[in-house]
Write a protein that holds these residues in place. Structure first.
Motif: not given
Length: 297
Positions: A30-38, A239-245, A22-25, A43-47
């Motif tokens: 991380r990029a989507t949420h701009r998360t710091a290292p910890a 990593f994808a979301c089902s949200c929409s307008e 699950s490296t790429a997701l 988050l990556s473990q949980a995903l």
């Protein structure tokens, strides 16, 4: 290397094995949420865990994994399904510091008390939820406790995040991210289950470093050379979301006519940001007035 999940069966020992790379997701989250290292690491473990748990569900089911804690992370929420799509967020994306190697590695992030909860959405309004108190303050360890206490199912769960060094000399902390789950089926060889768990804990990281670039199947072949291992399924992860307008509009309709009119009068429009993917939606006032005039509220 693309993200992939592979599940299979060791026939003689009657053991189910699921591997997720699950490296790429993880990097995308991380990029989507701009998360710091910890925060990014947990988050990556949980995903990754959500992808593994999703592989155990029926096709229409969804799995939610939630951590609540009194540490600076405050908690996280991830969601996955049986098709390999995961999404999630941490409550505090700015957590940087972790402890030293060993038992207390994640204690500075998670704190001193909390809960791990799993919600299985079986579809058609059927839900199953259960929780365990955080005891090991390690996601893999507490998920193993969850399986044992909630499902009465002993499990081996490994979550790995290995740094890599790029051609530019920069270290990527989420260079290789993967998870491995082993569970016994009803007639399993339990001695074999324990022996396999010990072997995999010893070999997992070295197999990832040697074979992850070739994909999840290559890693599993290296870890399980047994001739009776049969691959049952494999599919990509993302990593994808089902949200929409449209979903935002339905949420506005659910507010009721009076509240929606009050929102229009005070704000002139409606705004919403998805917690899972950070997409921002703006529903203009003309659209809200049309919804009110149509009588759909």
């Amino acid at each position: 290397m693309s993200d992939e999940l592979v599940s299979g069966l060791l026939k003689k020992a009657d053991l189910r094995v699921v591997l997720a790379v699950s490296t790429a997701l993880s990097q995308k989250a991380r990029a989507t949420h701009r998360t710091a290292p910890a925060a990014a690491a947990l988050l990556s473990q949980a995903l990754t865990a959500a992808a593994l748990l999703g592989a155990l569900q029926k096709s229409e089911a969804r799995i939610n994994l939630q951590v609540e804690c009194d540490g600076p992370l405050r908690g996280l929420f991830v969601d996955g399904d049986a098709s390999g799509t995961v999404r999630g967020y941490v409550k505090n994306p700015l957590v940087e510091y972790v402890g030293g190697d060993g038992q207390y590695h994640w204690r500075p992030v998670l704190g001193n008390q909390g809960f791990l909860s799993i919600l299985r959405d079986m579809g058609q309004g059927e839900h199953y939820r259960s929780s365990v108190e955080l005891e090991r303050f390690d996601l893999a360890g507490d998920l193993e406790r969850y399986f044992l206490q909630s499902d009465q199912l002993p499990s081996h769960l490994l979550l790995a995040q290995l740094p890599t060094v790029g051609a530019d000399g920069q270290t990527e902390s989420l260079g290789i991210v993967a998870g491995l789950l082993v569970q016994p089926l009803p007639d399993a060889d339990m001695d074999g289950f324990q022996a396999l768990g010990a072997r995999l804990r010893h070999d997992f990281e070295s197999a990832l470093r040697a074979h992850a670039a070739s994909g999840a199947s290559a890693v599993l072949r290296a870890l399980l050379p047994e001739p009776d291992f049969e691959v049952m399924s494999r599919y990509p992860l993302g990593f994808a979301c089902s949200c929409s307008e449209d979903r935002v509009k339905r949420a506005l309709l659910a507010m009721g006519r009076e509240e929606l009119q009050d929102l229009l009068d005070k704000e002139g429009q409606a705004e919403a940001t998805c917690q899972f993917c950070t997409t921002r939606y703006v529903i203009q006032g003309d659209v809200i007035r049309s919804m009110l005039a149509s009588g759909s509220v």
